[in-house]
Each structure stands twice: as C-alpha cells, then as structure tokens.
Design an enzyme around this catalytic site. Structure first.
Site, PDB file in Angstrom:
ATOM      1  CG  ASP A   1      28.912-124.418  35.036  1.00  0.00           C
ATOM      2  OD1 ASP A   1      28.858-122.977  34.831  1.00  0.00           O
ATOM      3  OD2 ASP A   1      28.686-124.947  34.175  1.00  0.00           O
TER       4      ASP A   1
ATOM      5  CE  LYS B   1      28.921-120.032  30.048  1.00  0.00           C
ATOM      6  NZ  LYS B   1      28.539-121.266  29.673  1.00  0.00           N
TER       7      LYS B   1
ATOM      8  CD  GLN C   1      26.488-124.078  27.536  1.00  0.00           C
ATOM      9  OE1 GLN C   1      27.142-123.292  27.939  1.00  0.00           O
ATOM     10  NE2 GLN C   1      25.073-123.652  27.901  1.00  0.00           N
TER      11      GLN C   1
END
Ligand code: NDP
Length: 295
Positions: free
Chosen positions: A120, A53, A97
């Site tokens: 997200d 990412k 994460q």
C-alpha cells in the site's frame, strides 16, 4: 469540444495482463507472488474492496488470502497477526484494510508492516522513498495508477501546471510528490489545494492537469477548468438515486457532464481511477515478490 474519455477499465486490464505475465514467469521458477489482506470488522464498503482485490489477485495467477478479524479484536492481536505475516516467506504483500476500528491505532498498525511487504506504500519508509524518488519505493496505489494512466494516455506532464486538490496522505500528498519528481509522469509544476485554499476555482483554472481527491460530490464545476485541461477525478461519492437497484449511484468530485464540454481529457466515475488502483496493488505485489528474491 467534448473531452477524450480516459478509460481506466481498459488501461487497468492492460496492466493486469502484464502483471499476470510477470506472475507466470515467477510461478514457472517456483515462486507464486502472494498478497494477504487483513480486514478488521464488517464495514460493508471495506468488504467490497477486499473481495475485489482478492478476485483480481486470483485472476492474475497470484496467491491471495484474506484474514477476517472481528471488530473487537484487541490491537495486540492484530499486531501479532502482522508479525506472523511479516515472517512468512510465502506472503509477499500485506494490506491492512483501512479504516480499522477506533480502539486500534492505525499508525501503529501501518508501521508494523514490514516495509518490504508494504504494497500500500503507507509505511514511513516507503513514504520517504517516494519523496526521494527511490525506485524501490512502493508507491501508493491510487497516485501510482494515475501516473500510469497519464503515461499510457500520452498526456505530457513535463513542464505542465498540475493542480492537486486534496492533501490526504493516501492520495493528494503522494500524488504531488510523484508529479514533481524527475522522470515519466513527473517534471510538473505542482500546486496543492485544500480546504483553506483561497480562490480554489481560480487556482484550478491554471491547471493543465487537474487532479481532484476531496470526497465531495460534483464539487468541481466547469468554471474551475481550463479549456483543454486533463481532469482526473479520484472522488467516489454515493448520491441517492431511487431509479437504481441499490438506491444510489456513484459520482466523482467533478461535475462530469459540464466539465467534459471544457476539458481535453477526463476520467469517468466509476471506471476511471478506481480500476487503476486495484491494478497497481497487483503490480506492487509482483514488485514485492521480485524484490524479495523471486526474480
Ligand atoms: P480525505 O478525506 O482524507 O481528504 C480530503 C482532502 O480534500 C483533504 O485534504 C481536504 O482538505 C480536502 N478538501 C475537503 N473539502 C474541500 C474543499 N471544500 N475545498 C478544498 N479541499 C477540500 O480523502 P481521500 O484523499 O482519502 O479521498 C478523497 C476522495 O477520493 C474520496 O471520495 C475517496 O472515496 C476517493 N478515493 C478514491 C480512490 C479510488 O481508487 N478511486 C482511492 C482513494 C480515495 P483539508 O486537508 O484542509 O481538510
């Protein structure tokens, strides 16, 4: 018949180039869209995702920062880091994460992220906005990437029977919501399957568009696929393979070789949905920067 291959790598490269253009426009106005990823612990797979990412952000001209915290970081400390990022006007997108270590309440953490920076799409505000079809929602990257893949590959969803296998909050549920909404890559008649579904192959065989996200290697065979259907394989599974340097190879949830002889279009694993997911994280970060007043 051999199915058309839906090349996620190529489509993702297209999207990343478009994002890079949007980023350049904002940078010219003095704002650099920026993503910060927080990783707690040293899970190797998570480390790989976080690094890719970061690399993708930098390639798109975005700011990118990774905060690495030890596995024994107290929950309160992680929440304090999120509060700091929420307040930092130079940070437009925040990703925590997953998974976080077991002593940390993942729900509490995800709810702490400012919904305006939740690229997200996991905060309940964004989950609700997705269901409502609110255009300011951050759509979770994987189902959003699949939508883009369907649109850019010219696959008609309107009026189609779509079957989603898997009902996770990460993939299956938001995927079903997006497919049933009015609009592009929507207007489908959606069925969601899970581990309690009776006659899974029979249900899948009714699908014009079959999206599989269960995490079981080669689980969906050709008997579960309608001839000519579009098959989107989200699964990423490791199978031991002594011929590979790493000792394993990646396969999807769909038995690729058999199903490609029946389907009309299919995504490979790797190189299908995975690259799209990363591209959509970038797209969401650009959207976040734009919504935060950078446009
Ligand atoms: P989860 O484990 O959270 O959910 C799996 C779902 O599959 C559950 O709803 C479960 O049903 C269902 N399921 C499991 N076994 C069966 C079965 N035998 N028959 C029918 N349904 C079944 O997984 P995720 O959604 O997070 O991920 C799924 C896969 O996608 C994984 O391989 C993951 O690595 C991959 N993935 C790939 C991404 C990418 O970018 N390509 C991104 C995200 C995930 P129930 O609810 O009843 O238990």
């Amino acid at each position: 018949m051999t199915a058309r291959l839906l090349d996620g790598k190529a489509l993702a490269a297209q999207i990343r180039a478009e994002v890079a253009e949007g980023v350049a426009t904002m940078v010219a106005r003095g704002i650099r869209p920026a993503l910060t990823v927080v990783l707690v612990g040293d899970d190797p797979a998570s480390g790989v995702y976080v690094r890719s990412k970061g690399k993708a952000c930098r390639e798109a001209g975005m700011g990118s920062d990774t905060i690495l915290l030890p596995a024994d970081t107290p929950e309160a400390e992680l929440l304090a880091v999120i509060d700091r990022l929420n307040a930092d006007v130079t940070v437009h997108g925040i990703l925590i994460q997953m998974p976080v270590p077991p002593h940390i309440d993942a729900d509490k953490v995800l709810r702490r992220v400012d919904p305006a920076k939740d690229v997200d799409g996991f905060h309940p505000i964004n989950v609700g906005k997705v269901v409502l079809g609110d255009p300011t929602a951050f759509r979770p990257a994987t189902p959003y990437g699949i939508q883009e893949m369907l649109i850019r590959s010219g696959i008609e969803t309107s009026g189609a029977n779509a079957v989603v296998v898997g009902r996770s909050t990460l993939v299956g549920r938001p995927m079903a919501s997006l497919l049933m909404l009015p609009g592009p890559a929507g207007n489908a008649t959606v069925t969601v399957c899970h581990s309690r579904t009776r006659d899974l192959p029979g249900t899948c065989r009714r699908a014009d568009i079959l999206i599989v996200a269960i995490g079981r290697a080669n689980f969906i065979g050709a008997d579960a696929v309608k001839p000519g259907a579009t098959v989107i394989d989200v699964g990423i599974n490791q199978l031991p393979d002594a011929t590979r340097p790493r000792g394993y190879r990646l396969v999807g949830d769909v038995e690729f070789e058999a199903v490609r002889e029946v389907a009309g279009a299919i995504t490979p694993v790797p190189g299908g949905v995975g690259p799209m997911t990363i591209a959509m994280v970038l797209s969401n970060t650009l959207q976040a920067a734009t919504l935060q007043g950078g446009a």
